[in-house]
Write a protein that holds these residues in place. Structure first.
Motif, PDB file in Angstrom:
ATOM      1  N   UNK A 139      22.074 -14.267 -19.561  1.00 49.81           N
ATOM      2  CA  UNK A 139      23.285 -15.060 -19.572  1.00 49.81           C
ATOM      3  C   UNK A 139      23.060 -16.378 -18.844  1.00 49.81           C
ATOM      4  N   UNK A 140      23.997 -16.744 -17.994  1.00 45.89           N
ATOM      5  CA  UNK A 140      23.896 -18.001 -17.249  1.00 45.89           C
ATOM      6  C   UNK A 140      22.851 -17.907 -16.145  1.00 45.89           C
ATOM      7  N   UNK A 141      22.244 -19.025 -15.837  1.00 45.88           N
ATOM      8  CA  UNK A 141      21.260 -19.085 -14.756  1.00 45.88           C
ATOM      9  C   UNK A 141      22.000 -19.043 -13.421  1.00 45.88           C
ATOM     10  N   UNK A 142      21.605 -18.097 -12.548  1.00 46.80           N
ATOM     11  CA  UNK A 142      22.242 -17.927 -11.244  1.00 46.80           C
ATOM     12  C   UNK A 142      21.367 -18.386 -10.095  1.00 46.80           C
ATOM     13  N   UNK A 143      20.098 -18.558 -10.353  1.00 46.87           N
ATOM     14  CA  UNK A 143      19.152 -18.952  -9.321  1.00 46.87           C
ATOM     15  C   UNK A 143      17.783 -19.082  -9.951  1.00 46.87           C
ATOM     16  N   UNK A 144      16.778 -19.217  -9.111  1.00 44.00           N
ATOM     17  CA  UNK A 144      15.421 -19.352  -9.613  1.00 44.00           C
ATOM     18  C   UNK A 144      14.942 -18.027 -10.187  1.00 44.00           C
ATOM     19  N   UNK A 145      14.833 -17.952 -11.508  1.00 40.45           N
ATOM     20  CA  UNK A 145      14.384 -16.723 -12.159  1.00 40.45           C
ATOM     21  C   UNK A 145      15.411 -15.622 -12.176  1.00 40.45           C
ATOM     22  N   UNK A 174      22.473  -8.280 -12.245  1.00 41.21           N
ATOM     23  CA  UNK A 174      21.886  -9.488 -12.812  1.00 41.21           C
ATOM     24  C   UNK A 174      20.544  -9.132 -13.430  1.00 41.21           C
ATOM     25  N   UNK A 175      19.896 -10.110 -14.055  1.00 40.45           N
ATOM     26  CA  UNK A 175      18.581  -9.879 -14.666  1.00 40.45           C
ATOM     27  C   UNK A 175      17.578 -10.877 -14.116  1.00 40.45           C
ATOM     28  N   UNK A 176      16.418 -10.356 -13.711  1.00 40.48           N
ATOM     29  CA  UNK A 176      15.328 -11.230 -13.306  1.00 40.48           C
ATOM     30  C   UNK A 176      14.626 -11.784 -14.538  1.00 40.48           C
ATOM     31  N   UNK A 177      13.806 -12.781 -14.336  1.00 43.34           N
ATOM     32  CA  UNK A 177      13.162 -13.430 -15.476  1.00 43.34           C
ATOM     33  C   UNK A 177      12.253 -12.496 -16.263  1.00 43.34           C
ATOM     34  N   UNK A 178      11.836 -11.401 -15.630  1.00 37.67           N
ATOM     35  CA  UNK A 178      11.004 -10.428 -16.326  1.00 37.67           C
ATOM     36  C   UNK A 178      11.802  -9.458 -17.175  1.00 37.67           C
ATOM     37  N   UNK A 179      13.138  -9.574 -17.125  1.00 40.33           N
ATOM     38  CA  UNK A 179      13.978  -8.709 -17.935  1.00 40.33           C
ATOM     39  C   UNK A 179      14.426  -7.432 -17.250  1.00 40.33           C
ATOM     40  N   UNK A 180      14.234  -7.323 -15.924  1.00 39.97           N
ATOM     41  CA  UNK A 180      14.637  -6.133 -15.187  1.00 39.97           C
ATOM     42  C   UNK A 180      15.996  -6.350 -14.533  1.00 39.97           C
ATOM     43  N   UNK A 181      16.851  -5.333 -14.604  1.00 39.01           N
ATOM     44  CA  UNK A 181      18.155  -5.401 -13.950  1.00 39.01           C
ATOM     45  C   UNK A 181      17.988  -5.359 -12.436  1.00 39.01           C
ATOM     46  N   UNK A 182      18.807  -6.125 -11.734  1.00 38.68           N
ATOM     47  CA  UNK A 182      18.777  -6.189 -10.283  1.00 38.68           C
ATOM     48  C   UNK A 182      20.203  -6.219  -9.760  1.00 38.68           C
ATOM     49  N   UNK A 183      20.344  -6.030  -8.448  1.00 46.48           N
ATOM     50  CA  UNK A 183      21.659  -6.047  -7.813  1.00 46.48           C
ATOM     51  C   UNK A 183      21.819  -7.327  -7.012  1.00 46.48           C
ATOM     52  N   UNK A 184      22.958  -7.980  -7.178  1.00 49.02           N
ATOM     53  CA  UNK A 184      23.270  -9.204  -6.441  1.00 49.02           C
ATOM     54  C   UNK A 184      23.991  -8.823  -5.154  1.00 49.02           C
ATOM     55  N   UNK A 185      23.264  -8.834  -4.039  1.00 45.46           N
ATOM     56  CA  UNK A 185      23.815  -8.429  -2.752  1.00 45.46           C
ATOM     57  C   UNK A 185      24.442  -9.582  -1.972  1.00 45.46           C
ATOM     58  N   UNK A 219      15.682  -3.255  -5.372  1.00 50.72           N
ATOM     59  CA  UNK A 219      15.967  -3.772  -6.715  1.00 50.72           C
ATOM     60  C   UNK A 219      16.896  -4.983  -6.669  1.00 50.72           C
ATOM     61  N   UNK A 220      16.535  -5.950  -5.868  1.00 48.90           N
ATOM     62  CA  UNK A 220      17.362  -7.147  -5.736  1.00 48.90           C
ATOM     63  C   UNK A 220      16.480  -8.389  -5.683  1.00 48.90           C
ATOM     64  N   UNK A 221      17.010  -9.523  -6.133  1.00 52.51           N
ATOM     65  CA  UNK A 221      16.255 -10.768  -5.976  1.00 52.51           C
ATOM     66  C   UNK A 221      16.272 -11.204  -4.519  1.00 52.51           C
ATOM     67  N   UNK A 229      24.821 -21.902   1.766  1.00 56.00           N
ATOM     68  CA  UNK A 229      24.954 -21.197   0.491  1.00 56.00           C
ATOM     69  C   UNK A 229      23.741 -20.305   0.274  1.00 56.00           C
ATOM     70  N   UNK A 230      23.981 -19.102  -0.237  1.00 58.38           N
ATOM     71  CA  UNK A 230      22.899 -18.168  -0.494  1.00 58.38           C
ATOM     72  C   UNK A 230      22.340 -18.420  -1.887  1.00 58.38           C
ATOM     73  N   UNK A 231      21.040 -18.669  -1.943  1.00 54.31           N
ATOM     74  CA  UNK A 231      20.351 -18.961  -3.189  1.00 54.31           C
ATOM     75  C   UNK A 231      19.528 -17.747  -3.612  1.00 54.31           C
ATOM     76  N   UNK A 232      19.664 -17.354  -4.864  1.00 52.60           N
ATOM     77  CA  UNK A 232      18.885 -16.233  -5.402  1.00 52.60           C
ATOM     78  C   UNK A 232      17.551 -16.721  -5.927  1.00 52.60           C
ATOM     79  N   UNK A 233      16.545 -15.873  -5.764  1.00 52.76           N
ATOM     80  CA  UNK A 233      15.214 -16.242  -6.254  1.00 52.76           C
ATOM     81  C   UNK A 233      14.447 -14.984  -6.628  1.00 52.76           C
ATOM     82  N   UNK A 234      13.920 -14.941  -7.842  1.00 56.26           N
ATOM     83  CA  UNK A 234      13.164 -13.777  -8.300  1.00 56.26           C
ATOM     84  C   UNK A 234      11.854 -14.209  -8.917  1.00 56.26           C
ATOM     85  N   UNK A 235      10.775 -13.552  -8.511  1.00 55.96           N
ATOM     86  CA  UNK A 235       9.460 -13.827  -9.079  1.00 55.96           C
ATOM     87  C   UNK A 235       9.090 -12.766 -10.103  1.00 55.96           C
ATOM     88  N   UNK A 236       9.989 -11.802 -10.325  1.00 54.02           N
ATOM     89  CA  UNK A 236       9.691 -10.666 -11.202  1.00 54.02           C
ATOM     90  C   UNK A 236      10.498 -10.779 -12.494  1.00 54.02           C
TER      91      UNK A 236
END
Length: 236
Positions: A139-145, A174-185, A219-221, A229-236
């Motif tokens: 969906x929409x971009x929420x952070x890096x990856x 949410x979804x990381x760039x690798x397509x895995x579901x994660x939790x937005x804490x 299982x979180x970015x 502001x809290x910025x999300x970032x996922x490398x997975x």
């Protein structure tokens, strides 16, 4: 009759003392006594093995907070522990025991296995979608990856949220760039920062949660603070 009523009332009081927030959080299996017992067992094992850790071997790409699960079988074989904690997944409970900071300060924490199971179900649905469409339902971009789940593409029967193991807040998946579901804490971190009067934090804010709670944000970015502001970032 009066004696029976007193016994029932005493039982309710005892349950309340042991698990005062049971009706609120359902995470009472992470009580200090069991955590301390496992921590002592890990420390004893390290001393007996010249620094080795009683952990199961995981792939190097395993997410950091589930990368070092405690191997209770090894502790039993060494005679360090008898029964596994009743709150552990291995003992029929809702939590998996893990270590964080294994190199410098191996510390026992737990993973909420109910969230693990929820994400396993969601990832199954994501994979079905990917197999059919060749891409994940980003969906929409929420952070890096990091992206929201496109609800028009992936119609999850049980919704797009989980209950926080910390605060009972509703947390988005949410979804990381690798397509895995994660939790937005992020809501939990914002609440914790407000309660503790924290305005600055260096590094990954997920570790702020581990400093205040026995449960890890598995299982979180990653989360970083940028001008409040809290910025999300996922490398997975």
């Amino acid at each position: 009759m009066m004696r029976i009523l007193l016994l029932i009332f005493s039982s309710i009081l005892l349950t309340g003392c042991l698990y005062p927030n049971d009706q609120l959080t359902e995470n009472q299996a992470t009580n200090d006594e069991q955590l301390n017992r496992v921590q002592e067992a890990v420390d004893e094992y390290r001393k007996a093995t010249d620094g080795l850790l009683p952990i199961e071997t995981k792939d190097q790409n395993t997410p950091i907070f589930i990368k070092y699960p405690i191997d209770f079988q090894v502790l039993r074989e060494k005679g360090i522990m008898g029964e596994v904690p009743s709150n552990s997944f291995a003992g029929g409970g809702a939590y998996s025991y893990v270590l964080i900071n294994p190199e410098n300060d191996p510390t026992v924490k737990v993973v909420d296995a109910r969230i693990t199971q929820r994400l396993r179900t969601v990832n199954y649905q994501i994979n079905l979608y990917r197999n059919e469409h060749d891409f994940a339902p980003f969906g929409d971009r929420l952070g890096k990856g990091v992206f929201s789940i496109d609800q028009e593409k992936l119609r999850l029967k049980d919704g797009y949220t989980v209950d926080s193991p910390y605060t009972e807040q509703t947390l988005d998946l949410v979804i990381g760039k690798g397509g895995e579901a994660k939790v937005d804490f992020r809501p939990d971190v914002y609440q914790l920062m407000e309660e503790e009067g924290i305005e600055e934090y260096e590094g990954d804010l997920r570790y702020l949660l581990t400093e205040h709670y026995p449960i890890v944000p598995a299982y979180s970015p990653a989360m970083f603070l940028d001008n409040g502001e809290i910025i999300l970032e996922s490398s997975e």
